[in-house]
Design an enzyme around this catalytic site. Structure first.
Site, PDB file in Angstrom:
ATOM      1  CB  SER A   1      -1.735  -0.046 -23.037  1.00  0.00           C
ATOM      2  OG  SER A   1      -2.610  -0.177 -21.527  1.00  0.00           O
ATOM      3  CG  HIS A   2      -3.363   5.896 -20.600  1.00  0.00           C
ATOM      4  ND1 HIS A   2      -2.245   7.331 -20.165  1.00  0.00           N
ATOM      5  CD2 HIS A   2      -4.422   6.250 -20.062  1.00  0.00           C
ATOM      6  CE1 HIS A   2      -3.119   8.089 -19.118  1.00  0.00           C
ATOM      7  NE2 HIS A   2      -4.411   7.620 -19.421  1.00  0.00           N
ATOM      8  CB  VAL A   3      -5.898   1.497 -19.003  1.00  0.00           C
ATOM      9  CG1 VAL A   3      -5.286   0.287 -19.165  1.00  0.00           C
ATOM     10  CG2 VAL A   3      -6.607   1.251 -17.319  1.00  0.00           C
TER      11      VAL A   3
END
Length: 1480
Positions: free
Chosen positions: A1083-1085
Site C-alpha cells: 500500500s502507499h503508506v
C-alpha cells in the site's frame, strides 16, 4: 484386591492440585483413586440412566474439579449383561477407619479435618478443628453432588447454621479452650464431598487453601451385603411416586435422569438398612394405592396388580413425550395401561413374565406422540437440512432520506449557560453533570475537581426560594452522613442525619439569571451526596426517589463527559421527529398506554424519514425499556388498555416490516423493546388473576395487596421481574435475600418499588403451608404477564405461535390463541426439541435446534401474514436464546481445539446473518469458515493460514456493523438524550450496549479465542513487519494516522495508531508506526515507510498492543526482524546515539523539479513518449512493448503530455477559472489548507478546447483504442471529467503535504495523463522483485486481489493474497497469506486516465501513488465470495497463476537490470502488465 492393600491406599491422604474458577491452584482433600472405588453395574433394559452407554463399552466419566462448575463423578464401569440390575460396591473404609489431614492456615494457625466412614444406617461425620479462637468464626460451606453446577445445601445442618445468599451455608464454630471445633453430619448419600472456606466475620478475615477452597471427599456407605438386587420395576414405581410427591412437574431429560437415579438410591439405602425386596414391593404397592396425591379411582381388573399398571402408565407417559395430563387424561392413560397388560394376560403370559417384559420394555403400546421418531431427530441431535447459504442472503441497504429540515443549533438554556461558564472557570475535570427537568424549569448538579478539591455546583432557574436538604455518603447512595462543619456553606442548618442549605446566591452575568449554591469538599473518603429539595412547602425528588450525585470519575468504559457546547445539535438524525418526541414526552410518561399510542401515531412519520426516523423511535423505546424515562406518572390505566396500545403499535410495525424490508433489522430491535400486547381478555387477565392468587392462597394483605394495587393501576415489565422474585423467594425456603437479589439483578431497587404511583412498601411474608399453591399460581400468572409484557420471551413466543387454550383454575380462563397456519412441516416438534434442551449444559444440540428453527422460520417471515408479529417475536426469542446458549458454552471451549471454536463461530455467525438486513459479507464469511473446517478435517497444511484470513475478514465485517450502529443510532441517542435529560452515562454507552446485547459481541469474543491458536499453528507470530528499521522514539498513541498525517513532531516519535487505512502520509518526526490494522505490504503508506526508513509493523496480539499503548510518553527502542518486533525502555542519553531523528522543518531539499513546457501537441501516441513530454510511468510502459516475452500482454497507450493543463487554463474560455485558481493558491500560501478542496472543485470547471478533443480522438483511434464520443456526447463528457479529476489530484492533501515536506516547489509539479483501455480484470497484482520486508533480492514478493488493482493500492480494508518466490525456482511460489478483502472492483469495457507527474521520476522520492488514476466509468463494488474462487480452492490453478506472476516479475527486472515495482492484471488466464517503475 486385598482389603489390606485397599486400606493402605485409602489412607494415603493425597492433596491433588486443581484449578478453581479463577485459575488459582486449589488443593483437594480426598482419597487416592483406586479399583475399590469402582461401581460395577449390570443392566437388562435401557433405563433412563443408560443413554450414555452403548454396547459393551467401558465408560469412565472424567471431569476437572472447578469451583462453580460440574464436579467429578466416581468412576463407574458399566457392563451389559442380561441379569437384573445388580450393584456391587466395595469400599476400603470401615466404620472404625478415619481420614485425617492437617493444614497450616496462617503462621501458627492449623486446621485439622477428620472424616469418619459411615456404617449401615449411620451418617458420615466430618470433624473440623482450628487452632484459632473467635466467637465470630464460621464455616462457609456446601455439598457437591454429581452433575450439579453449584453447591447443594444439605438439609441436615449443625445448630446455628444460616443460609448465605442461597448459595452456601454459614455454620459457627464452638470454642474449646484456644481452639474452635465443629462437627458436621452428612446423611444424603448423593453428596460426594463438602467444599468450604473459613471466615472470621467480625474481622472479615478469610482462611483459604492456597488461595482456593478446601474440598473433603466423603466415603460412600458400606453395604451390609455384597450383592443387592433391586428390580427395575420397583425403581420405576418409586420414580413415579416421587413425581407425584413433587406435583407432577414437567421434567427435562436431565431432570428425569436425576429423579430416576434418586429413586434407585432411596431403594438401595432401604435395602442397606435391612429392608428386604419383598418388603419393598409390599410397601410400594400399598403406597401406590394410598398415595399422598389423591388419584382418580382405577377400574379393577382381576389378576393385574396396581403396581404393574402404574409402571406401565409411567412408560406410556414417557413415550408420549411426558405431556402434562389433566385428571381425565390420567384416568384414560391408566385404563389404556391396564388394557395393554390385560392383552398380555389373555395371551397366556404369567404375571411374573409380564413383570419381566415390562422391565425389558417389551410390552407393545401405542401412544399419540413419539417425538423422537420425527425426521429431525437422531440420538438427541438435530438433523439439519442441507441448504445453500445464499438463500438467506439479504442485500437490503437503506437509502438516506433528506428531511429538508434546516438544522439550527439548539439555544442553550440559562442553566446550561451557567454550567458552561463554571466548567470554563474551574478548568479542572468534570466528574459529573446532570440537568433535571421539572416541567419548564431545570436544576443543575455539576461536580468538578479543580486543584484536587471536589466542588459541587447546584443551580436552578426556579424563581421561588429553594432549599437543599442534603448529606454525604462514603459507601452507597442510601447512606446519609452528616457533613463536617468546615464543609457547610453559609446559612446551613444541621438536622439529625441531614443538613439544610438555602440557595442564597444569584448568578446574573452575561444575561444568565439562576439561583446557585456551591459546596467544596476536601475529604477524599466521601464518595457521593444524597439530596432532595424543598420549595414552597413541597419536596422535590428525582422520580419519587432521592437524588444522588457520585464524586468518582466516570468508569473507563464510559466516554468522557463532553463540554456543554458539544451536546447534540441534531446532525445525522431525524431531528424534526426527535423534537416532536421530546414535546410529547410529558404526555408519554403518564402511562405505557400513552407512550405506545404516541409511538403508533408517529410511526408513519418515522417510516417516511427512513432509517434515521426508525432509529429515532428505537432510541426512544430503548431509553424507556432501560428505565431512563418515567413509566407512569399520576395516571391510572387498565392493563387491557396497555395491551391494546401495544397491539396497535406492533400491528403497525409488522406492516412496515413487510412493506420496507430494508428496515427490518431496526424494526426487530424496536419490537424487542415492546411487549406483544393483545386485544381484550389477554390484558385484563393481569387484573383478574392476581385476585385469584390472593383468594386461592389466603394472601390478601401486605406486599401482595400493594402489588395488586399497582397491577390494577399501571402494570409494567417490572411485574414480570417481581413475579419471578416471588417465585425464587418461595423456592429458596422463603429466603428474603433471594427476593432482593432477583429484583436488584434486574434493575429494581427498593427506591424503584417506592417510586410507583401505587408504591410497594412491604416485603413478602408467606406461611410455609402456602408454598405449593403459591408456586403453582404464580407460575401460571407469569405466563399471563409475559403474554403482555414479554413478546420476546421464548416460552411465551412459542405459545403464541403454536396456540393454546386454557380453561379452569382461574388462569387465562377463556383465552384461546389459535396456532399460526402454514408453518413448515415438523416445526412444532422442532420447537419442542428446543424447549426440552433449553437448559442443557452441552449446548451443541440446542444450538443446532435453535438455528434450524430460525432457518425454517425465515421464509415465513418474508410473507404477509396477519400474525407476522407473533412469528417475529418468536424469531427474536430464538435469536436471544442462541446468544444465551453460546455464553453458557464458553466453559467447554477452555480446553477445546480449533475445530470446536470454529464450530461455535459458525453458529454465532449464522445467527447474526439471520438477524441482519445487509448480510452478504457475513454469508461469505460463513462460507469461508465452512471451507476452513473442511481444510482442517482433510489435514490441509494451509488450513490455519486460510482460517486466519477468514477471521480477519469476519473482524472487518463486525467493525462495519459497529460503525453502522454508531452512525445510525448514536447521534439520535445524543440528541434525544440531551432533550430528555437522560443520564449522560446511558447516552454515552448507548451504541456500545446495543452491540453488547447482540450476537456481534459473542462473535468477537470467539474470534479473540481463536486468533492466537491460528497464529501459532500458521507460524505467523504476533507481528507482520512491513518496514524493518531499528529506531528509538517517544510513544504517542492516536486513534487514526489520518488525523495526524499533517502534523510535525519535534522529537522522534513512535506512533501507535489504532487505524491505518493505507493511503495516509506519515507525519514529520515519526520514526515508527505500529498498528493493529492490516494495510497491505504494498500500500502507499507501506511504500512511504520503507522509502523514509521508518519502522512500520502490524501487531496482532492485543496484549502486546495494550502494553505499547500503556507506554505512552516513554522512550522506547524498537528492534524489528522480518517477523517480530522487540522493544525496551531506554534512557534519554541513548537518544543522541540513535540513528533515528525527526526531519527538521527547515532542512534544505536535495530534490528539485524542472518545470515542463507545452510542446504544441494536446495528444501523443506511445511512439512519441519522451522525458520532456511524459513521466516515467508512460515511458516505461512504452519501453516494455516488444521487449517482454509474448505471453505478457502490454495495453495500448496514448497520452496528454506535460503542459496541456497549463495551456487550456490560459485559453480564453477558461479565464474565470484561471482567476479563481490564482486567488485560491494565494490562500494556500498563507496555510489556508481548506482551499485545497476548493481548488479541486474549480479545476473541474475547465472547458475543453476543440483542438484538444480532435487531437485526442485522432490519436486514440489510430492506436486502435475506442473513442468515447462515438457512443454519444455524454460519454465524451464522462471522459473529459475523468481527465480533469487526474489534473485536480495535484492538489489532494496527501500529495500537497508530501511535496511540501521535502521542500519541492509545488508550482513546478506538472501532470501528464496516460490513457489506456481498461482490462476488466479477474485478478490484479503488484510485484516487488526484491522482498520489501526482508530486503532479500533473491526473492520476489507479490500481492494479488480479485478485480481491479485499486483495492490493492487504495484505502480498501483487508489483506490481499501474498506470496514469495525464489528467483532460482520460479515454479515454486509459497503463499504467505490468503485474502481478507471483502470488496472487489469490477468495470465494463472502458478507458482509464492515469496520473503521470514529473514528481514520480525523482530518485529517492516515492511520488508514485500520490495522484489519482480515474476510470471513465464508475467501478462496481462487489462483495467477494472466496469459497468458490479457483485461486483459493484449486491448487493447480493457483500454482499456474502465481508462477506466471513471478516469471513476469523476473523477466521485467532482467530487462531493466534493477529491482522493479510492477502492476498488472490477469484476464481469462492471460497476464497483462499495465505499469512498472523502479522499486523504492
Amino acid at each position: 484386591m486385598s482389603n489390606s492393600i485397599g486400606h493402605n491406599l485409602m489412607n494415603q491422604s493425597l492433596v491433588q492440585s486443581k484449578l478453581n474458577s479463577s485459575g488459582i491452584p486449589a488443593n483437594t482433600l480426598f482419597q487416592a483413586p483406586c479399583a475399590n472405588q469402582v461401581v460395577v453395574a449390570a443392566r437388562t433394559r435401557k433405563s433412563q440412566s443408560s443413554k450414555k452407554f452403548s454396547g459393551n463399552n467401558l465408560v469412565v466419566g472424567k471431569s476437572k474439579l472447578t469451583m462453580g462448575s460440574r464436579r467429578p463423578i466416581i468412576p463407574r464401569a458399566v457392563l451389559a449383561t442380561d441379569q437384573v440390575y445388580e450393584v456391587v460396591e466395595i469400599y476400603a473404609l470401615t466404620s472404625s477407619q478415619q481420614l485425617a489431614e492437617k493444614f497450616n492456615l496462617d503462621g501458627s494457625i492449623e486446621l485439622q479435618v477428620v472424616v469418619s466412614g459411615p456404617t449401615p444406617g449411620s451418617t458420615t461425620q466430618v470433624d473440623i478443628q482450628v487452632t484459632y479462637s473467635s466467637d465470630s468464626l464460621n464455616l462457609h460451606w456446601g455439598g457437591i453432588k454429581e452433575g450439579k453446577e453449584k453447591w447443594v445445601l444439605p438439609s441436615r445442618r449443625p445448630e446455628g447454621t444460616k443460609v448465605y445468599k442461597n448459595k452456601a451455608l454459614r455454620t459457627p464454630f464452638s470454642n474449646s479452650g484456644s481452639n474452635s471445633i465443629l462437627k458436621i453430619e452428612i446423611d444424603d448419600p448423593a453428596i460426594q464431598a463438602i467444599e468450604f472456606l473459613i471466615v472470621d466475620e467480625r474481622q472479615n478475615r478469610w482462611f483459604k487453601n492456597n488461595g482456593g477452597n478446601f474440598v473433603v471427599k466423603l466415603p460412600v456407605k458400606s453395604k451390609s451385603t455384597s450383592n443387592v438386587s433391586v428390580p427395575e420395576d420397583l425403581v420405576q414405581v418409586q420414580a413415579y411416586l416421587r413425581w407425584e410427591r413433587k406435583g407432577k412437574q414437567m421434567y427435562t431429560p436431565e431432570q428425569e435422569k436425576e429423579e430416576y437415579e434418586a429413586a434407585r438410591t432411596e431403594l438401595l439405602d432401604e435395602v442397606a438398612r435391612g429392608t428386604s425386596i419383598q418388603e419393598l414391593r409390599a410397601r410400594l404397592t400399598k403406597k401406590s394405592d394410598v398415595s399422598d396425591v389423591k388419584e382418580p379411582s382405577l377400574p379393577e381388573s382381576k389378576g393385574i396388580p396396581d403396581d404393574l399398571v402404574q409402571v406401565q402408565a409411567y412408560i406410556r407417559w414417557e413415550k408420549a413425550g411426558k405431556p402434562n395430563y389433566s385428571q381425565e387424561e390420567q384416568l384414560r392413560e391408566f385404563d389404556e395401561a391396564r388394557k395393554d397388560l390385560q392383552k398380555e394376560l389373555e395371551k397366556g403370559t404369567s404375571l411374573e413374565e409380564i413383570r419381566k417384559k415390562i422391565t425389558k420394555g417389551e410390552i407393545q403400546i401405542k401412544v399419540a406422540k413419539q417425538l423422537k421418531s420425527k425426521k429431525y431427530f437422531r440420538s438427541e441431535q438435530i438433523q439439519r437440512k442441507k441448504r445453500d447459504l445464499t438463500h438467506i442472503l439479504n442485500k437490503y441497504v437503506a437509502k438516506p432520506v433528506d428531511e429538508n429540515v434546516s438544522i439550527k443549533p439548539k439555544a442553550l438554556t440559562a442553566v446550561e449557560l451557567f454550567a458552561k461558564a463554571m466548567e470554563e472557570q474551574e478548568g479542572g475535570p468534570v466528574l459529573n453533570r446532570s440537568i433535571f427537568k421539572f416541567q419548564d424549569k431545570e436544576l443543575l448538579v455539576l461536580v468538578t475537581k479543580p486543584a484536587g478539591k471536589t466542588k459541587i455546583h447546584l443551580a436552578t432557574d426556579f424563581k421561588e426560594p429553594i432549599t437543599l436538604h442534603w448529606a454525604l455518603s462514603k459507601n452507597n447512595a442510601g447512606e446519609w452522613l452528616d457533613p463536617t462543619p468546615e464543609v457547610l456553606p453559609p446559612g446551613s442548618v444541621s438536622l439529625p442525619g441531614a443538613t439544610e442549605t438555602p440557595f442564597t446566591s444569584r448568578y446574573t452575568e452575561s444575561g444568565i439569571e439562576v439561583q446557585h449554591l456551591e459546596i467544596e469538599i476536601q475529604d477524599e473518603t466521601f464518595r457521593g451526596m444524597p439530596f432532595v429539595f424543598q420549595s414552597a412547602g413541597k419536596w422535590i425528588k428525582n422520580k419519587g426517589s432521592d437524588f444522588y450525585v457520585n464524586f468518582a470519575a466516570a468508569p473507563k468504559r464510559v466516554q468522557k463527559i463532553l463540554p456543554i457546547k458539544d451536546v447534540g445539535d441534531g446532525k445525522g438524525t431525524a431531528k424534526a421527529l426527535l423534537d416532536r418526541i421530546a414535546e410529547l414526552e410529558s404526555e408519554a410518561q403518564k402511562s405505557f398506554m400513552h407512550r405506545f399510542n404516541i409511538a403508533a401515531d408517529l410511526a408513519e412519520q418515522a417510516k417516511d424519514a427512513g432509517e434515521l426516523g426508525l432509529a429515532a423511535i428505537l432510541v426512544w423505546m430503548r431509553f424507556m425499556a432501560t428505565r431512563q424515562l418515567i413509566w407512569n406518572k399520576n395516571y391510572n390505566v387498565k392493563p387491557r388498555e396497555i395491551s391494546k396500545a401495544q397491539d396497535r403499535l406492533t400491528d403497525i410495525l409488522q406492516n412496515i416490516y413487510t412493506s420496507h424490508p430494508e428496515y427490518q433489522e431496526l424494526l426487530r430491535m424496536i419490537m424487542s423493546t415492546v411487549g406483544r400486547g393483545g386485544e381484550g381478555d389477554v390484558g385484563q387477565r393481569i387484573r383478574d388473576e392476581i385476585l385469584v392468587i390472593q383468594r386461592n392462597n389466603d394472601c390478601k394483605g401486605g406486599m401482595m395487596e400493594e402489588w395488586h394495587q399497582k397491577l390494577h393501576n399501571n402494570t409494567s415489565p417490572d411485574d414480570v421481574i417481581i413475579c419471578q422474585a416471588l417465585i425464587d423467594y418461595i423456592e429458596n425456603d422463603f429466603d428474603i435475600n433471594v427476593y432482593w437479589k432477583t429484583l436488584n439483578e434486574n434493575g429494581i431497587t427498593k427506591e424503584r418499588l417506592l417510586s410507583y404511583d401505587r408504591a410497594i412498601h412491604s416485603e413478602p411474608n408467606f406461611r410455609r403451608d402456602q408454598k405449593d399453591g403459591l408456586l403453582r399460581d404464580l407460575g401460571n400468572y407469569m405466563r399471563t404477564l409475559k403474554a403482555v409484557h414479554s413478546g420476546a420471551d421464548l416460552e411465551s413466543a412459542i405459545s403464541n405461535c403454536m396456540g393454546y387454550r386454557s380453561e379452569g383454575q382461574g388462569f387465562m380462563v377463556g383465552v384461546q390463541i389459535n396456532p399460526i397456519s402454514d408453518l413448515p412441516s415438523g416445526f412444532p416438534d422442532l420447537l419442542q426439541f428446543v424447549v426440552e434442551h433449553i437448559e442443557d449444559r452441552n449446548v451443541e444440540a440446542l444450538l443446532e435446534g435453535l438455528l434450524e428453527a430460525r432457518q425454517e422460520l425465515r421464509p415465513v417471515l418474508s410473507k404477509s401474514n396477519n400474525r407476522l408479529k407473533d412469528l417475529l417475536f418468536l424469531d427474536i426469542a430464538l435469536d436471544s436464546a442462541v446468544r444465551t446458549a453460546i455464553e453458557r458454552g464458553y466453559e467447554e471451549l477452555n480446553t477445546a481445539g480449533p475445530e470446536k471454536i470454529i464450530y461455535f463461530i459458525t453458529m454465532v455467525l449464522e445467527n447474526l446473518a439471520l438477524s441482519s438486513d445487509d448480510n452478504e459479507d457475513l454469508i461469505y464469511c460463513l462460507k469461508g469458515w465452512n471451507h476452513a473446517t473442511s481444510m482442517l478435517k482433510s489435514q490441509n497444511n494451509h488450513w490455519a493460514l486460510y482460517a486466519k484470513s477468514v477471521l480477519d475478514r469476519t473482524r472487518l465485517a463486525l467493525s462495519s456493523k459497529a460503525e453502522w450502529y454508531q452512525r445510525v443510532l448514536q447521534p439520535s441517542a445524543d440528541y434525544l438524550g440531551s432533550l430528555l435529560s437522560v443520564d449522560q452515562w446511558a447516552v454515552n454507552i448507548f451504541t456500545e450496549e446495543i452491540i453488547r446485547a447482540g450476537s456481534a459481541a459473542s462473535l468477537s469474543s470467539l474470534l479473540n479465542r481463536l486468533d492466537p491458536v491460528l497464529r501459532k499453528t500458521a507460524h505467523l507470530g504476533s507481528w507482520q513487519v512491513i518496514s524493518p528499521v531499528e529506531v528509538v522514539g517517544y510513544v504517542v498513541v492516536v486513534d487514526e494516522l489520518l488525523a495526524v498525517q499533517n502534523k510535525s513532531y519535534e522529537q522522534p516519535t513512535i506512533l501507535v495508531a489504532k487505524s491505518v487505512k493505507g493511503e495516509e502520509e506519515i507525519p514529520d518526526g515519526t520514526v515508527a508506526v505500529l498498528t493493529p490494522d492490516m494495510p497491505d505490504v504494498l500500500s502507499h503508506v507501506s511504500v512511504r515507510a520503507r522509502n523514509g526508513k521508518i519502522c512500520f509493523a502490524t501487531c496482532f496480539d492485543p496484549n502486546v498492543l495494550s502494553n505499547l499503548q500503556a507506554s505512552k510518553g516513554k522512550l522506547l527502542r524498537l528492534k524489528p526482524t522480518s517477523a517480530d518486533v522487540t522493544y525496551s525502555e531506554v534512557k534519554e542519553d541513548e537518544l543522541a546515539g540513535a540513528s533515528s531523528s525527526p526531519v527538521k522543518e527547515g532542512a534544505p531539499s536535495t530534490l528539485t523539479l524542472v518545470k515542463k513546457q507545452f510542446h504544441g501537441k494536446y495528444a501523443i501516441s506511445s511512439e512519441e513518449f519522451t522525458s520532456e513530454l511524459v513521466g516515467a510511468k508512460s515511458r516505461n510502459i512504452s519501453y516494455l512493448r516488444g521487449k517482454v516475452p509474448s505471453w505478457i500482454g502490454i495495453p495500448t497507450s496514448v497520452a496528454l503530455p506535460f503542459g496541456v493543463f497549463e495551456k487550456i487554463l490560459s485559453d480564453d474560455s477558461n479565464k474565470e477559472v484561471a482567476r479563481k485558481l490564482e486567488s485560491l493558491k494565494e490562500k494556500l500560501k498563507h496555510e489556508e489548507y481548506g482551499s485545497l478542496k476548493e481548488i479541486r472543485k474549480t479545476v473541474l470547471q475547465l472547458e475543453a478546447p476543440p483542438q484538444l478533443v480532435q487531437e485526442l480522438k485522432t490519436k486514440m483511434k489510430s492506436s486502435g483504442m475506442p473513442w468515447p464520443g462515438d457512443e454519444g456526447e455524454q460519454r465524451w463528457k464522462q471522459a473529459w471529467l475523468a481527465i480533469k479529476k487526474v489534473w485536480a489530484s495535484k492538489w489532494n492533501e496527501r500529495a500537497y503535504f508530501s511535496t511540501r515536506k521535502i521542500k519541492l516547489d509545488h508550482e513546478y509539479l506538472c501532470m501528464a495523463v496516460l490513457v489506456q483501455e481498461i482490462i476488466n480484470a479477474d485478478y490484479a497484482f503488484v510485484i516487488h522483485t526484491t522482498n520489501p520486508s526482508s530486503g532479500d533480492s533473491s526473492e520476489i514478493y507479490a500481492e494479488v486481489v480479485k478485480g481491479l488493482g485499486e483495492t490493492l493500492v487504495g484505502a480498501y480494508p483487508g489483506r490481499a493474497l501474498s506470496f514469495i518466490c525464489k528467483k532460482s525456482d520460479l515454479n515454486s511460489p509459497q503463499v504467505l497469506g490468503y485474502p481478507s478483502k471483502p470488496i472487489g472492483l469490477f468495470i465494463r469495457r472502458s478507458i482509464i486516465f492515469r496520473s503521470d507527474s514529473n514528481g514520480e521520476d525523482l530518485e529517492g522520492y516515492a511520488g508514485a501513488g500520490l495522484y489519482d488514476s480515474v476510470p471513465m466509468d464508475e467501478e462496481e463494488k462487489v462483495v467477494l465470495d472466496y469459497s468458490n474462487d479457483p485461486l483459493m480452492v484449486d491448487g493447480n490453478f493457483q500454482h499456474s497463476i502465481l508462477s506466471s506472476i513471478a516469471r513476469a516479475g523476473s523477466a521485467i527486472e532482467e530487462l531493466y537490470g534493477s529491482a522493479q515495482d510492477i502492476e498488472g492484471v490477469i484476464r481469462d488466464g492471460k497476464l497483462y502488465v499495465v505499469q512498472t517503475r523502479p522499486q523504492m
